[in-house]
Design a protein around this motif. Structure first.
Motif, short mmCIF file in Angstrom:
data_model
loop_
_atom_site.label_atom_id
_atom_site.label_comp_id
_atom_site.label_asym_id
_atom_site.label_seq_id
_atom_site.Cartn_x
_atom_site.Cartn_y
_atom_site.Cartn_z
N PHE A 161 -4.07 -7.15 -0.86
CA PHE A 161 -3.59 -6.84 0.48
C PHE A 161 -3.35 -8.12 1.29
CE2 PHE A 161 -4.52 -6.37 4.98
CZ PHE A 161 -3.56 -5.45 5.35
N ARG A 162 -4.31 -9.03 1.27
CA ARG A 162 -4.18 -10.28 2.04
C ARG A 162 -2.99 -11.12 1.59
NH1 ARG A 162 -7.90 -10.88 5.75
NH2 ARG A 162 -9.99 -10.04 5.49
N GLU A 163 -2.79 -11.19 0.28
CA GLU A 163 -1.63 -11.93 -0.24
C GLU A 163 -0.33 -11.26 0.18
OE1 GLU A 163 -3.49 -13.66 -4.40
OE2 GLU A 163 -2.86 -11.56 -4.29
N ALA A 164 -0.29 -9.93 0.09
CA ALA A 164 0.91 -9.19 0.49
C ALA A 164 1.19 -9.37 1.97
CB ALA A 164 0.74 -7.71 0.15
N LEU A 165 0.15 -9.33 2.79
CA LEU A 165 0.32 -9.53 4.23
C LEU A 165 0.89 -10.91 4.52
CD1 LEU A 165 -0.01 -8.70 7.19
CD2 LEU A 165 -2.42 -9.41 7.02
N LYS A 166 0.39 -11.91 3.86
CA LYS A 166 0.89 -13.28 4.08
C LYS A 166 2.37 -13.39 3.70
CE LYS A 166 -0.23 -18.06 3.27
NZ LYS A 166 -1.23 -19.02 2.86
N ILE A 167 2.75 -12.80 2.58
CA ILE A 167 4.15 -12.80 2.16
C ILE A 167 5.00 -12.09 3.22
CG2 ILE A 167 5.79 -11.88 0.47
CD1 ILE A 167 3.44 -12.18 -1.60
N GLU A 184 -0.31 1.69 2.63
CA GLU A 184 -0.47 1.34 1.23
C GLU A 184 -0.09 2.54 0.38
OE1 GLU A 184 -3.71 -0.28 -2.04
OE2 GLU A 184 -4.38 0.11 0.01
N TYR A 185 0.70 2.26 -0.65
CA TYR A 185 1.09 3.25 -1.64
C TYR A 185 0.57 2.77 -2.99
CZ TYR A 185 4.10 5.06 2.00
OH TYR A 185 4.56 5.61 3.17
N ILE A 239 6.26 -4.83 0.04
CA ILE A 239 5.79 -5.80 -0.94
C ILE A 239 5.32 -5.02 -2.17
CG2 ILE A 239 4.21 -7.70 -1.44
CD1 ILE A 239 6.17 -8.28 0.89
N ARG A 240 5.97 -5.27 -3.30
CA ARG A 240 5.61 -4.58 -4.54
C ARG A 240 4.34 -5.23 -5.09
NH1 ARG A 240 10.53 -3.77 -7.87
NH2 ARG A 240 10.45 -6.03 -8.01
N LYS A 241 3.37 -4.43 -5.40
CA LYS A 241 2.07 -4.93 -5.87
C LYS A 241 2.15 -5.63 -7.21
CE LYS A 241 -0.84 -1.50 -3.55
NZ LYS A 241 -1.82 -0.43 -3.78
N SER A 242 2.99 -5.18 -8.10
CA SER A 242 3.02 -5.71 -9.46
C SER A 242 3.50 -7.16 -9.55
CB SER A 242 3.87 -4.84 -10.36
OG SER A 242 5.22 -4.85 -9.93
N ASP A 243 4.43 -7.55 -8.67
CA ASP A 243 4.99 -8.90 -8.79
C ASP A 243 5.18 -9.63 -7.46
OD1 ASP A 243 7.10 -7.50 -7.71
OD2 ASP A 243 8.47 -7.85 -9.37
#
Length: 83
Positions: free
Chosen positions: A5-11, A25-26, A50-54
């Motif tokens: 989550f934190r990485e996705a938020l930063k992106i 979140e899905y 933000i896609r979780k896989s990549d």
């Protein structure tokens, strides 16, 4: 390895032109936006996905309205909250 989550938020913060204050979140995606009470699904106010896989940053409409050739059913939100 899936993005956190934190990485996705930063992106999302680096790509989204507005202050992010809301997320959903899905199973395979995080969705971030600025919630001001109006729902935006197009243009620069549309949520960022933000896609979780990549860790790919994607436009909301093609993913959530199944417009992309490789789009898949995103299912229901697992969680939702304000940041």
């Amino acid at each position: 390895m899936a993005v956190s989550f934190r990485e996705a938020l930063k992106i999302a913060q680096n790509k989204y032109p507005y202050r992010i204050n809301h997320c959903e979140e899905y199973e395979k995606y995080f969705v971030f936006d600025f919630d001001d009470g109006t729902e935006y699904v197009g243009g620069d106010r549309s949520p960022i996905v933000i896609r979780k896989s990549d860790s790919a940053a994607l436009n909301y409409a093609p993913i959530f309205f199944n417009l992309d050739a490789d789009a898949e059913d995103v299912g229901d939100a697992v969680s939702e909250g304000y940041i």
